[in-house]
Design a protein around this motif. Structure first.
Motif, PDB file in Angstrom:
ATOM      1  N   TYR A 105      -2.008  84.067  36.972  1.00  0.00           N
ATOM      2  CA  TYR A 105      -1.670  84.401  38.357  1.00  0.00           C
ATOM      3  C   TYR A 105      -1.429  83.159  39.194  1.00  0.00           C
ATOM      4  O   TYR A 105      -1.772  82.038  38.804  1.00  0.00           O
ATOM      5  N   HIS A 106      -0.855  83.376  40.365  1.00  0.00           N
ATOM      6  CA  HIS A 106      -0.831  82.356  41.405  1.00  0.00           C
ATOM      7  C   HIS A 106      -1.106  83.060  42.734  1.00  0.00           C
ATOM      8  O   HIS A 106      -0.317  83.903  43.174  1.00  0.00           O
ATOM      9  N   VAL A 107      -2.247  82.750  43.332  1.00  0.00           N
ATOM     10  CA  VAL A 107      -2.653  83.430  44.572  1.00  0.00           C
ATOM     11  C   VAL A 107      -2.169  82.619  45.776  1.00  0.00           C
ATOM     12  O   VAL A 107      -2.610  81.484  45.995  1.00  0.00           O
ATOM     13  N   LEU A 108      -1.262  83.211  46.558  1.00  0.00           N
ATOM     14  CA  LEU A 108      -0.670  82.500  47.697  1.00  0.00           C
ATOM     15  C   LEU A 108      -1.671  82.321  48.846  1.00  0.00           C
ATOM     16  O   LEU A 108      -1.601  81.361  49.599  1.00  0.00           O
ATOM     17  N   GLY A 109      -2.559  83.267  49.000  1.00  0.00           N
ATOM     18  CA  GLY A 109      -3.519  83.217  50.104  1.00  0.00           C
ATOM     19  C   GLY A 109      -2.962  83.815  51.383  1.00  0.00           C
ATOM     20  O   GLY A 109      -3.504  83.590  52.463  1.00  0.00           O
ATOM     21  N   GLY A 110      -1.912  84.617  51.257  1.00  0.00           N
ATOM     22  CA  GLY A 110      -1.320  85.250  52.440  1.00  0.00           C
ATOM     23  C   GLY A 110       0.169  85.468  52.230  1.00  0.00           C
ATOM     24  O   GLY A 110       0.699  85.231  51.140  1.00  0.00           O
ATOM     25  N   LEU A 111       0.833  85.953  53.275  1.00  0.00           N
ATOM     26  CA  LEU A 111       2.280  86.139  53.238  1.00  0.00           C
ATOM     27  C   LEU A 111       2.864  85.462  54.467  1.00  0.00           C
ATOM     28  O   LEU A 111       2.184  85.329  55.488  1.00  0.00           O
ATOM     29  N   ILE A 112       4.106  85.021  54.366  1.00  0.00           N
ATOM     30  CA  ILE A 112       4.759  84.411  55.517  1.00  0.00           C
ATOM     31  C   ILE A 112       4.905  85.459  56.615  1.00  0.00           C
ATOM     32  O   ILE A 112       5.453  86.536  56.387  1.00  0.00           O
ATOM     33  N   SER A 113       4.367  85.169  57.795  1.00  0.00           N
ATOM     34  CA  SER A 113       4.405  86.134  58.879  1.00  0.00           C
ATOM     35  C   SER A 113       4.437  85.393  60.217  1.00  0.00           C
ATOM     36  O   SER A 113       3.396  85.047  60.773  1.00  0.00           O
ATOM     37  N   PRO A 114       5.649  85.141  60.732  1.00  0.00           N
ATOM     38  CA  PRO A 114       5.756  84.395  61.988  1.00  0.00           C
ATOM     39  C   PRO A 114       5.000  85.072  63.133  1.00  0.00           C
ATOM     40  O   PRO A 114       4.440  84.399  63.998  1.00  0.00           O
ATOM     41  N   MET A 115       4.936  86.419  63.096  1.00  0.00           N
ATOM     42  CA  MET A 115       4.219  87.164  64.136  1.00  0.00           C
ATOM     43  C   MET A 115       2.745  86.763  64.203  1.00  0.00           C
ATOM     44  O   MET A 115       2.150  86.711  65.278  1.00  0.00           O
TER      45      MET A 115
END
Lengths: 205, 205
Positions: A105-115
Motif C-alpha cells: 500500500y501507499h497511504v496518502l494521509g488525506g485527499l487534495i481538498s482546497p475547500m
C-alpha cells in the motif's frame, strides 16, 4: 447546560469535541464512565494517551504501525511490484478484509481538498514518487473515494507519475453486488453501461 | 477487523466499550484523536481520569458535585421543604433548565429494575427516608421516567414514606406542549382525558 460540577463540565466539553458527538451524547458517555471502575477508566485514558504518544507510521507506506516498517511492507509474501494508493488506514483495513489483494500500500494521509485547505504538500506524494523511481514497481492502483476530492487527487497524482514505466489503474466503479438497478443513481448506472465488461471477465471474482 | 497496530486496536477496543459506540465509530473517533495535537489528547484523557478520581457526590442529595454539599443544597434561596426525587444528574439538569423549580433534589442513582439486577438497596432510599424523618420536608415530588421501572420505583418509595406527614405528588403526565392529538399514543391520550384539569388551572404555567 447547567452542570453541577466543573469536573463534569470539563469532561463533557472534551468528549463533545469528538466528531459527531454533541453535548447530550457526551454527557451520556461521561456518566457511563463515572459508573465504571476507576481501574477501567484509567485503562481507557491510558490506551488513548499511549496510542497518541507511541504510534509510529511505516517508513515505506505511511500506514499506522507499531514498528518502523509495517507488517505488510516487511512481509516476504507480499508483491512489492504492486502498490495500492489509499487515503488512510481505514481503507487499508477495508481492502485487507477482502482477502483479494496481495500487493503493498501507499497511504496518502488525506485527499487534495482546497475547500479544507489540504494541498498536495500535505500528503505523502513525494515519497510515492520516490518509491516509483526505484524501478521495482510495475503497477499502481488508485483506490480512492469516488468523490470530487478523490478524483482531483487521482488527476494530480497521475500527472506526477505518468512518465514512469508503470501501468496506472483505478478500482472499478459500477453497481454494487446485491444492488438493485432501480435504486442506482443515473451517473453510476450510465457509466456502468459505458464501461461494461465482457461476461466471461465478470465471472472471475 | 485487521488492525495494523496493537496500540490502535487497544484504543479502539476501549472506545467500543462505551454505550452506543461500535467498532467503526470507535475507529473513527480514535483516528480523529490521532490527528489532534499530543497536548490536546493528553488534556482529553486527563479530564476523564480527573473526573473519575476526584468526583464527589453531595452528602445530602447525592447529586454529582465538586464540594461535599452541592450548590443547590447549600443555597439559602432554595426551598428545603420541597424535595424532587429523580433518577440521575441528567434529570436534575433538565429540571434546572426549566427555571420553574425552587426546591431541592434527591438523586436515587437509578430505578428499581429486577431485569437489570437493580434493587432498592442499590438506590439512595434510606437516605431519603432519613431526610423525611427530619420533619423539615412538606412535599415530595416524584419526577421519574414514565416507564415500568419508574412506576415500580414510585410504588416502592410511596410505601416506604407514606407514614410521614408529607404530601406526595408525581409530575403531570399528558400531551406535550406542541403535540398533535393524532400522533399521541392511546394510553397517554386516554389518561389525559381521565385526569383532565379545569381550564383555569391549565393557564397557570
Amino acid at each position: 447546560m447547567n452542570f453541577s460540577s466543573k469536573l463534569l463540565e470539563d469532561a463533557v466539553a472534551e468528549f463533545a469535541k469528538l466528531p459527531g458527538v454533541g453535548q447530550k451524547t457526551a454527557l451520556r458517555l461521561v456518566l457511563h464512565l463515572l459508573n465504571r471502575d476507576k481501574e477501567e477508566v484509567n485503562q481507557f485514558s491510558k490506551a488513548i494517551t499511549k496510542l497518541r504518544n507511541e504510534i509510529q507510521y511505516c517508513k515505506v507506506c505511511h500506514n499506522i504501525a507499531d514498528q518502523p516498517v509495517c507488517e505488510i511492507c516487511s512481509s516476504p509474501r507480499r508483491d512489492k511490484s504492486l502498490i495500492c494508493v489509499v487515503e488512510d488506514t481505514r481503507d487499508v483495513m477495508a481492502i485487507e478484509n477482502t482477502n483479494q489483494y496481495n500487493g503493498v500500500y501507499h497511504v496518502l494521509g488525506g485527499l487534495i481538498s482546497p475547500m479544507d485547505g489540504v494541498g498536495p504538500s500535505d500528503l505523502e506524494v513525494d515519497t510515492l514518487v520516490e518509491r516509483l523511481a526505484g524501478n521495482e514497481v510495475k503497477e499502481i492502483i488508485f483506490a480512492l473515494s469516488a468523490t470530487m476530492e478523490g478524483d482531483t487527487t487521482i488527476f494530480y497524482l497521475n500527472k506526477k507519475i505518468k512518465h514512469f514505466a508503470v501501468s496506472i489503474s483505478t478500482i472499478a466503479r459500477g453497481i454494487a453486488f446485491g444492488g438493485e438497478l432501480e435504486y442506482v443513481d443515473e451517473i453510476t448506472l450510465g457509466r456502468s453501461i459505458a464501461t461494461r465488461v465482457p461476461y466471461e471477465n465478470s465471472l472471475t471474482r
